[in-house]
Every structure is written in structure tokens, then in C-alpha cells.
Design a protein around this motif. Structure first.
Motif, PDB file in Angstrom:
ATOM      1  N   ALA A 141     100.418  38.524 -28.450  1.00 23.68           N
ATOM      2  CA  ALA A 141     101.537  39.456 -28.440  1.00 23.68           C
ATOM      3  C   ALA A 141     102.798  39.030 -29.297  1.00 23.68           C
ATOM      4  O   ALA A 141     103.610  39.739 -29.615  1.00 23.68           O
ATOM      5  N   ASP A 142     103.067  37.605 -29.271  1.00 24.09           N
ATOM      6  CA  ASP A 142     104.137  37.240 -29.800  1.00 24.09           C
ATOM      7  C   ASP A 142     103.948  35.802 -30.363  1.00 24.09           C
ATOM      8  O   ASP A 142     103.821  34.776 -29.919  1.00 24.09           O
ATOM      9  N   ARG A 143     103.972  35.906 -31.962  1.00 24.27           N
ATOM     10  CA  ARG A 143     103.271  34.816 -32.676  1.00 24.27           C
ATOM     11  C   ARG A 143     104.232  33.748 -32.582  1.00 24.27           C
ATOM     12  O   ARG A 143     104.043  32.530 -32.912  1.00 24.27           O
ATOM     13  N   ARG A 144     105.494  33.704 -32.127  1.00 29.83           N
ATOM     14  CA  ARG A 144     106.531  32.861 -31.924  1.00 29.83           C
ATOM     15  C   ARG A 144     106.153  31.947 -30.619  1.00 29.83           C
ATOM     16  O   ARG A 144     106.417  30.645 -30.557  1.00 29.83           O
ATOM     17  N   ARG A 145     105.489  32.551 -29.714  1.00 32.61           N
ATOM     18  CA  ARG A 145     105.170  32.026 -28.264  1.00 32.61           C
ATOM     19  C   ARG A 145     104.039  31.067 -28.500  1.00 32.61           C
ATOM     20  O   ARG A 145     102.897  31.555 -29.164  1.00 32.61           O
ATOM     21  N   PRO A 164      91.569  32.053 -18.072  1.00 32.23           N
ATOM     22  CA  PRO A 164      91.389  31.015 -18.962  1.00 32.23           C
ATOM     23  C   PRO A 164      92.255  29.655 -19.072  1.00 32.23           C
ATOM     24  O   PRO A 164      92.362  28.808 -19.811  1.00 32.23           O
ATOM     25  N   TRP A 165      92.784  29.420 -17.689  1.00 26.33           N
ATOM     26  CA  TRP A 165      93.691  28.191 -17.491  1.00 26.33           C
ATOM     27  C   TRP A 165      94.795  27.966 -18.447  1.00 26.33           C
ATOM     28  O   TRP A 165      94.892  27.242 -19.173  1.00 26.33           O
ATOM     29  N   ARG A 166      95.715  29.208 -18.907  1.00 29.52           N
ATOM     30  CA  ARG A 166      96.471  29.260 -19.733  1.00 29.52           C
ATOM     31  C   ARG A 166      98.155  29.482 -19.220  1.00 29.52           C
ATOM     32  O   ARG A 166      98.202  30.452 -18.256  1.00 29.52           O
ATOM     33  N   ALA A 167      98.926  29.058 -20.042  1.00 30.90           N
ATOM     34  CA  ALA A 167     100.295  29.443 -19.530  1.00 30.90           C
ATOM     35  C   ALA A 167     101.264  29.159 -20.957  1.00 30.90           C
ATOM     36  O   ALA A 167     101.074  28.276 -21.895  1.00 30.90           O
ATOM     37  N   PRO A 168     102.223  29.791 -21.154  1.00 30.26           N
ATOM     38  CA  PRO A 168     103.406  29.718 -22.006  1.00 30.26           C
ATOM     39  C   PRO A 168     103.810  28.200 -21.839  1.00 30.26           C
ATOM     40  O   PRO A 168     104.258  27.759 -21.035  1.00 30.26           O
ATOM     41  N   SER A 169     103.917  27.638 -22.868  1.00 27.81           N
ATOM     42  CA  SER A 169     104.556  26.095 -23.239  1.00 27.81           C
ATOM     43  C   SER A 169     105.840  25.854 -22.656  1.00 27.81           C
ATOM     44  O   SER A 169     106.175  25.087 -21.729  1.00 27.81           O
TER      45      SER A 169
END
Length: 179
Positions: free
Chosen positions: A122-126, A83-88
Motif C-alpha cells: 500500500a505504501d512503497r516507502r514503508r 504471516p508474522w509481519r509488522a512495519p519496521s
């Protein structure tokens, strides 16, 4: 080489100018400064071709109404596949941006409807960043325009010439990268 290819090359060489801007540059500087003519010819042509590539990229952005920073960010996301996604934070590191710089960039892209921020399950902070459908459509259109510009540049070369040039440039780049 087949007769048709040889005939095509003969016709092309009859219509192509025999002198380019680098030939004129070398003629202008010969005898005025010491330089190796073949090296100067190769390096100067690479520099000029790089400028033409850059202009092609600028034209692609103009055709799609994107700015370079928007395209580069979307390009990094698109490279990951749907889905064209990455952690900021990962995206910021790839783009060599500070967290504040990344936030500003994402604010702009989000306001334009090109990306959205999503809390990681998995990690709401991310916070993950993903291309919207509109973002992917605009990125795809920019890639199409870039492809047109690149195809126009390489069009004068036959397949064997392209392969030979790619191999030579790879050899040069490997030598520089492994020093």
C-alpha cells in the motif's frame, strides 16, 4: 480435597526441605536491621524466582543459538500471527529502539535468515519486517524450551495453588500498576 491429593501433599512435604535460602537470609538478618519478616520473605522469594525465570530464558536461548535481542524481535513478530509481519517503525517503537538501532538489529537478523524486509504494498516507502520460516521455527523452539523451564518451576504447585498464587500476584501487580 480428595484423599489422593492429600496423600500426595503429605508425601511431598515429607521429602521437601523445610528451609529455603530466604529462611536462611531472614535468620541471618533478624535483629541486625529492622524489617517486616513476612514482607521480606515475599519480596525476596519473588526476586529469587525472577532470577530463576531469567536463567530459564537464558537456557532456552542457548539451546536455540539465539541472542536475547533476536528472540525479542522475533517474539514481537510472532505475536501478530501469520504471516508474522509488522512495519519496521512500529516494531522499533515497541522495542524502544531508534531507527538506526532497528536497522542494525534487522541487518543482523536478515543476515542470519531469521527475518526479511518487505516493501509494503500500500505504501512503497514503508518497510515491513516478517519472520522467515526458519525464524519462526527457531522462535518456536525457543518458546518450547522456555515452556519447559516454566513448567519445571511451577510443577510443585497443584492447580488450585497455581490459581491462588496467580490471583495473589495479580492483586499485588494491579496495586503497583494503578498507583
Amino acid at each position: 480435597m480428595g484423599r489422593e491429593a492429600a496423600d500426595g501433599r503429605a508425601r511431598a512435604s515429607e521429602t521437601e526441605p523445610s528451609e529455603d535460602s530466604v529462611d536462611r537470609h531472614i535468620a541471618r538478618w533478624t535483629g541486625k536491621v529492622p524489617f517486616d519478616v513476612p514482607t521480606e520473605a515475599v519480596i525476596t522469594r519473588i526476586q529469587l524466582l525472577a532470577k530463576h525465570v531469567s536463567h530459564g530464558k537464558e537456557r532456552a536461548l542457548a539451546e536455540t543459538g539465539l541472542q536475547a535481542f533476536e528472540f525479542e524481535t522475533m517474539h514481537r513478530l510472532a505475536s501478530r500471527g501469520a504471516p508474522w509481519r509488522a512495519p519496521s517503525a512500529e516494531l522499533a517503537a515497541e522495542l524502544l529502539l531508534s531507527p538506526a538501532g532497528m536497522t542494525g538489529r534487522l541487518d543482523t537478523l536478515e543476515k542470519s535468515g531469521l527475518v526479511r524486509r518487505v516493501r509494503a504494498a500500500a505504501d512503497r516507502r514503508r518497510v515491513d519486517v516478517e519472520l522467515t520460516e526458519e525464524g519462526h521455527r527457531r522462535w518456536t523452539e525457543a518458546m518450547r524450551w522456555r515452556g519447559i523451564a516454566e513448567a519445571e518451576m511451577i510443577e510443585p504447585l497443584h492447580d488450585a495453588d497455581r490459581a491462588a498464587l496467580a490471583a495473589l500476584l495479580k492483586r499485588m501487580l494491579l496495586a503497583v500498576e494503578t498507583r
